[in-house]
Motif scaffolding. Structure first.
Motif, PDB file in Angstrom:
ATOM      1  N   ILE A 138     -18.375   4.659   1.192  1.00 52.37           N
ATOM      2  CA  ILE A 138     -16.951   4.983   1.218  1.00 52.37           C
ATOM      3  C   ILE A 138     -16.258   4.328   0.025  1.00 52.37           C
ATOM      4  O   ILE A 138     -16.517   3.163  -0.294  1.00 52.37           O
ATOM      5  N   LYS A 139     -15.377   5.083  -0.626  1.00 49.45           N
ATOM      6  CA  LYS A 139     -14.586   4.568  -1.742  1.00 49.45           C
ATOM      7  C   LYS A 139     -13.100   4.591  -1.383  1.00 49.45           C
ATOM      8  O   LYS A 139     -12.635   5.518  -0.719  1.00 49.45           O
ATOM      9  N   THR A 140     -12.355   3.579  -1.823  1.00 50.75           N
ATOM     10  CA  THR A 140     -10.903   3.657  -1.761  1.00 50.75           C
ATOM     11  C   THR A 140     -10.425   4.141  -3.128  1.00 50.75           C
ATOM     12  O   THR A 140     -10.936   3.722  -4.168  1.00 50.75           O
ATOM     13  N   VAL A 141      -9.452   5.038  -3.104  1.00 47.72           N
ATOM     14  CA  VAL A 141      -9.009   5.720  -4.326  1.00 47.72           C
ATOM     15  C   VAL A 141      -7.494   5.638  -4.443  1.00 47.72           C
ATOM     16  O   VAL A 141      -6.766   5.806  -3.468  1.00 47.72           O
ATOM     17  N   ASP A 142      -7.009   5.402  -5.648  1.00 42.15           N
ATOM     18  CA  ASP A 142      -5.570   5.379  -5.921  1.00 42.15           C
ATOM     19  C   ASP A 142      -5.330   6.135  -7.219  1.00 42.15           C
ATOM     20  O   ASP A 142      -5.907   5.793  -8.257  1.00 42.15           O
ATOM     21  N   GLY A 143      -4.507   7.164  -7.153  1.00 39.68           N
ATOM     22  CA  GLY A 143      -4.216   7.952  -8.351  1.00 39.68           C
ATOM     23  C   GLY A 143      -5.435   8.653  -8.918  1.00 39.68           C
ATOM     24  O   GLY A 143      -5.523   8.867 -10.126  1.00 39.68           O
ATOM     25  N   GLY A 144      -6.378   8.988  -8.054  1.00 41.66           N
ATOM     26  CA  GLY A 144      -7.582   9.685  -8.497  1.00 41.66           C
ATOM     27  C   GLY A 144      -8.667   8.778  -9.025  1.00 41.66           C
ATOM     28  O   GLY A 144      -9.742   9.252  -9.408  1.00 41.66           O
ATOM     29  N   LEU A 145      -8.433   7.465  -9.031  1.00 43.15           N
ATOM     30  CA  LEU A 145      -9.416   6.511  -9.541  1.00 43.15           C
ATOM     31  C   LEU A 145      -9.909   5.592  -8.421  1.00 43.15           C
ATOM     32  O   LEU A 145      -9.133   5.152  -7.570  1.00 43.15           O
ATOM     33  N   ILE A 146     -11.197   5.304  -8.423  1.00 46.18           N
ATOM     34  CA  ILE A 146     -11.783   4.412  -7.431  1.00 46.18           C
ATOM     35  C   ILE A 146     -11.292   2.989  -7.660  1.00 46.18           C
ATOM     36  O   ILE A 146     -11.323   2.471  -8.783  1.00 46.18           O
ATOM     37  N   THR A 147     -10.814   2.370  -6.574  1.00 46.52           N
ATOM     38  CA  THR A 147     -10.318   0.997  -6.673  1.00 46.52           C
ATOM     39  C   THR A 147     -11.212  -0.005  -5.957  1.00 46.52           C
ATOM     40  O   THR A 147     -11.158  -1.202  -6.246  1.00 46.52           O
ATOM     41  N   ASP A 148     -12.040   0.478  -5.016  1.00 44.38           N
ATOM     42  CA  ASP A 148     -12.878  -0.455  -4.275  1.00 44.38           C
ATOM     43  C   ASP A 148     -13.984   0.307  -3.539  1.00 44.38           C
ATOM     44  O   ASP A 148     -13.857   1.509  -3.281  1.00 44.38           O
ATOM     45  N   THR A 149     -15.053  -0.419  -3.229  1.00 45.08           N
ATOM     46  CA  THR A 149     -16.144   0.126  -2.414  1.00 45.08           C
ATOM     47  C   THR A 149     -16.372  -0.833  -1.250  1.00 45.08           C
ATOM     48  O   THR A 149     -17.065  -1.842  -1.387  1.00 45.08           O
ATOM     49  N   PRO A 150     -15.771  -0.551  -0.094  1.00 44.22           N
ATOM     50  CA  PRO A 150     -15.934  -1.452   1.055  1.00 44.22           C
ATOM     51  C   PRO A 150     -17.396  -1.496   1.494  1.00 44.22           C
ATOM     52  O   PRO A 150     -18.109  -0.486   1.403  1.00 44.22           O
ATOM     53  N   PRO A 151     -17.876  -2.629   1.973  1.00 46.06           N
ATOM     54  CA  PRO A 151     -19.266  -2.728   2.431  1.00 46.06           C
ATOM     55  C   PRO A 151     -19.512  -1.794   3.618  1.00 46.06           C
ATOM     56  O   PRO A 151     -18.794  -1.846   4.617  1.00 46.06           O
ATOM     57  N   ARG A 152     -20.501  -0.946   3.495  1.00 46.99           N
ATOM     58  CA  ARG A 152     -20.765   0.070   4.506  1.00 46.99           C
ATOM     59  C   ARG A 152     -21.108  -0.532   5.863  1.00 46.99           C
ATOM     60  O   ARG A 152     -20.841   0.058   6.905  1.00 46.99           O
TER      61      ARG A 152
END
Length: 225
Positions: A138-152
């Motif tokens: 899972i990726k968190t996205v802001d303005g179309g850009l990835i901001t973080d990858t939470p630990p699955r």
């Protein structure tokens, strides 16, 4: 501890092209009939309350009778939001109820043994929900850009039923109403007042019928049982 189940099916089915998904055929029954049968089979469940659009209630009652549902205690008309719909259903539960369970009417493949597991966990922790670990990154996205990858390992897909001790859940409802909050997930009501909610692991067959292809998938899963 007596458990009352509120099954919510008052949505507009916009992603089904306006077709009421809970009244679609599924196996030998309709979707809502299969859903009710899962809770009918649970010894811990004392009563079922259905929340639906007013014009769907006669068809739901007819399906309940055809499906052999004896635990259907009452029906309530849905509100403008999911939270309002759930509250309308809560008003119908028995005074002797100790645990309140909320379930999506469009999750017909929930298994009775998993329902019983959530009831047991809720009686211990105060609240519990059925769910499964995410399979994808899972990726968190802001303005179309990835901001973080939470630990699955810490991410779960939340399903229903979500079950809570009566007093704890009512406190969460009161808090939401007092502060003008409207939640789409019942766990959030309890989380908002600092309550504990256990994640009870179920399985991936407890799908929610949302789009037309989901009913075909549900048919296959039902036949495999």
């Amino acid at each position: 501890m007596k458990t009352s189940v509120v099954i919510v099916c008052a949505g507009n089915s916009t992603r089904m092209g306006g077709v009421n998904k809970i009244l679609l055929p599924l196996g030998d029954r309709k979707v809502i009939g299969v859903t009710m049968q899962a809770f009918q089979a649970c010894e811990s469940v004392a009563e079922i309350i259905i929340v639906a659009r007013e014009n769907d209630i006669p068809a739901i009652k007819a399906e309940a009778e055809a499906a052999g549902i004896t635990k259907l205690a009452d029906c309530a008309v849905g509100g403008a939001t999911r939270q309002e719909s759930v509250i309308n259903g809560i008003k119908k539960i028995s005074k002797e109820t100790g645990l309140v369970a909320v379930h999506d009417g469009a999750r017909p493949l929930v298994k009775p043994e998993h329902i019983e597991k959530v009831i047991k966990d809720a009686s211990v922790f105060g609240g519990a929900t059925l769910g499964v670990p995410v399979k994808d990154t899972i990726k968190t996205v802001d303005g179309g850009l990835i901001t973080d990858t939470p630990p699955r390992s810490s991410l779960y897909i939340t399903q229903t039923p979500q079950i809570f001790k009566r007093n704890l859940y009512f406190e969460g409802i009161d808090f939401a109403l007092e502060h003008g909050l409207d939640f789409t997930d019942d766990c959030q009501l309890v989380e908002a007042i600092g309550g504990k909610v256990a994640m009870t692991v179920g399985d991936y067959t407890n799908i929610k019928i949302t789009t037309p292809e989901d009913i075909d998938i549900a048919e296959v899963l039902l036949r495999q049982r």
